[in-house]
Write an enzyme that holds these catalytic residues in place. Structure first.
Site, short mmCIF file in Angstrom:
data_model
loop_
_atom_site.label_atom_id
_atom_site.label_comp_id
_atom_site.label_asym_id
_atom_site.label_seq_id
_atom_site.Cartn_x
_atom_site.Cartn_y
_atom_site.Cartn_z
N LYS A 1 0.81 -1.22 0.00
CA LYS A 1 0.00 0.00 0.00
C LYS A 1 0.84 1.28 0.00
CE LYS A 1 -4.09 -2.15 1.94
NZ LYS A 1 -5.11 -2.20 2.97
N ASP B 1 -9.91 2.46 1.95
CA ASP B 1 -9.97 1.72 3.23
C ASP B 1 -10.58 2.59 4.33
OD1 ASP B 1 -8.92 -0.77 2.58
OD2 ASP B 1 -6.85 -0.20 3.05
P1 NAP Z 1 0.72 -4.66 8.56
O1 NAP Z 1 1.13 -3.40 7.89
O2 NAP Z 1 1.50 -5.90 8.31
O3 NAP Z 1 0.65 -4.40 10.14
C1 NAP Z 1 0.42 -5.47 11.02
C2 NAP Z 1 0.19 -4.93 12.42
O4 NAP Z 1 -0.05 -6.05 13.29
C3 NAP Z 1 1.38 -4.19 12.99
O5 NAP Z 1 0.87 -3.16 13.80
C4 NAP Z 1 2.07 -5.26 13.85
O6 NAP Z 1 2.82 -4.72 14.94
C5 NAP Z 1 0.86 -5.97 14.40
N1 NAP Z 1 1.19 -7.31 14.84
C6 NAP Z 1 1.45 -8.39 14.06
N2 NAP Z 1 1.73 -9.47 14.87
C7 NAP Z 1 1.65 -9.04 16.14
C8 NAP Z 1 1.84 -9.68 17.40
N3 NAP Z 1 2.15 -10.96 17.49
N4 NAP Z 1 1.67 -8.94 18.54
C9 NAP Z 1 1.33 -7.61 18.44
N5 NAP Z 1 1.15 -6.95 17.27
C10 NAP Z 1 1.31 -7.66 16.14
O7 NAP Z 1 -0.79 -5.04 8.16
P2 NAP Z 1 -2.00 -4.05 7.80
O8 NAP Z 1 -2.13 -3.88 6.34
O9 NAP Z 1 -1.87 -2.84 8.65
O10 NAP Z 1 -3.26 -4.95 8.26
C11 NAP Z 1 -3.53 -5.18 9.63
C12 NAP Z 1 -4.78 -6.04 9.77
O11 NAP Z 1 -5.92 -5.36 9.24
C13 NAP Z 1 -4.67 -7.36 9.02
O12 NAP Z 1 -5.29 -8.37 9.80
C14 NAP Z 1 -5.48 -7.11 7.76
O13 NAP Z 1 -6.04 -8.31 7.23
C15 NAP Z 1 -6.57 -6.20 8.30
N6 NAP Z 1 -7.19 -5.35 7.26
C16 NAP Z 1 -8.52 -5.50 7.03
C17 NAP Z 1 -9.14 -4.69 6.10
C18 NAP Z 1 -10.61 -4.85 5.86
O14 NAP Z 1 -11.12 -4.36 4.84
N7 NAP Z 1 -11.34 -5.47 6.78
C19 NAP Z 1 -8.41 -3.73 5.37
C20 NAP Z 1 -7.05 -3.60 5.64
C21 NAP Z 1 -6.44 -4.41 6.59
P3 NAP Z 1 4.37 -4.28 14.76
O15 NAP Z 1 4.35 -2.92 14.15
O16 NAP Z 1 4.90 -4.32 16.14
O17 NAP Z 1 5.00 -5.33 13.87
#
Ligand code: NAP
Length: 300
Positions: free
Chosen positions: A81, A118
């Protein structure tokens, strides 16, 4: 663009079929093709929406190589993104402010436009499932520091949230984000989350925790006002442990599937210049698919 493919049961690809899709890594389990192709069929469009699994280092070459309208447009998901925004020629206000784009459209003049749907998708989902929610009523607490958290923070600020408190495992990441988004955005570690929850109007899980049915972020809901709306961006499973805990603590909840559908609608409109047909129940279709996936995983 309209064609005569009847009720849409049989998809015909012609020499003029418009191609749109979603690029990500991984992207195989994306529900976006299901949602968009159901709308395409119901609208009788000569078009198809496909998933492009792009290797981590290959996104820039892939996305810029499509210039000129080889595909009409692309949704962009994890982890592309930010780079999607960087390689665009024009950007919408929210994409610019959040530093992330989930929608690229390709003009016939060769230019790429980046947008972020989003954020509005998240706000529409909250408006639908927690009617009467007012972002201005209090600070927003976002758990997470990735692309989804960034888009949510920018959208909430633009919608009138007086402050956004980001709670993330990696403290440095949210501090960088709060510097980019301005003084209304502050960063916390999980050890300080109770402070962040005070006065919250909305609490959003934007971490990957809870995906696939595991435990979500462990937070103390008693530190938040009972009126705070709680949303989980994770939609697999639909009713996450985080949402169950929030409901048990008396909160209204909003699920991630509605956000997925609501961000898809303006994407469809950007691709085809018309809103998606209202008669298709894409939520029911997505729920059936999620249930089928869960059964297949349980059997494996
Ligand atoms: P991303 O950029 O990979 O960020 C992942 C986030 O999760 C980071 O804040 C990371 O923390 C945290 N995280 C991962 N494992 C963790 C753990 N074991 N303990 C604590 N924190 C943890 O992903 P993203 O694009 O932001 O997406 C995040 C979530 O939103 C995903 O589940 C995605 O599927 C969902 N999402 C849904 C929609 C929808 O339309 N419903 C749209 C977008 C995203 P750190 O920074 O410490 O690594």
């Amino acid at each position: 663009m309209e064609d005569d493919r009847g009720d849409g049961d049989i998809m015909t690809i012609t020499g003029a079929t418009i191609v749109v899709g979603v690029a990500g890594s991984p992207v195989t389990h994306s529900l976006s093709p299901l949602i968009h192709n159901a709308w395409i069929a119901a609208a009788g469009l000569d078009a198809v929406y496909v998933a492009f699994p792009v290797p981590a280092e290959g996104f820039a070459a892939f996305a810029t190589g499509l210039r000129g309208g080889i595909v009409r447009g692309l949704n962009v998901t994890l982890p592309f993104k930010e780079i999607a925004l960087e390689l665009s020629d024009l950007a919408g206000q929210l994409a610019e402010k959040s530093g992330a784009s989930n929608l690229l459209t390709y003009g016939a003049d060769g230019r790429i436009t980046a947008r972020n749907t989003d954020g509005p998708g998240m706000l529409d989902a909250i408006a639908l499932q927690a009617p009467g929610f007012d972002p201005a009523a209090g600070p927003a607490v976002i758990l997470g520091g990735g692309g989804a958290a960034r888009g949510a923070a920018a959208a909430l600020l633009m919608a009138g949230s007086p402050a956004v408190r980001l709670v993330n495992r990696t403290r440095e990441r949210v501090l960088t984000m709060s510097r980019a988004l301005g003084p209304l955005v502050t960063g916390y570690g999980f050890e300080d989350h109770r402070i962040a929850l005070k006065d919250a109007a909305v609490i959003i899980n934007a971490t990957a925790l809870g995906l696939g049915g595991g435990p979500g972020p462990q937070i103390d809901f008693s530190a938040a006002p009972r009126e705070a709306v709680v949303m989980d961006m994770v939609y697999k499973p639909l009713d996450t442990q985080f949402l169950q805990a929030a409901r048990a603590a008396g909160h209204r909840t909003v699920d991630g599937l509605e956000m997925l559908i609501r961000q898809a609608a303006p994407s469809f409109e950007a691709f085809f210049g018309r809103p998606p047909p209202e008669e298709v129940d894409v939520r029911a279709l997505a729920l059936e698919t999620l249930a089928r996936m869960a059964r297949a995983e349980a059997a494996a």
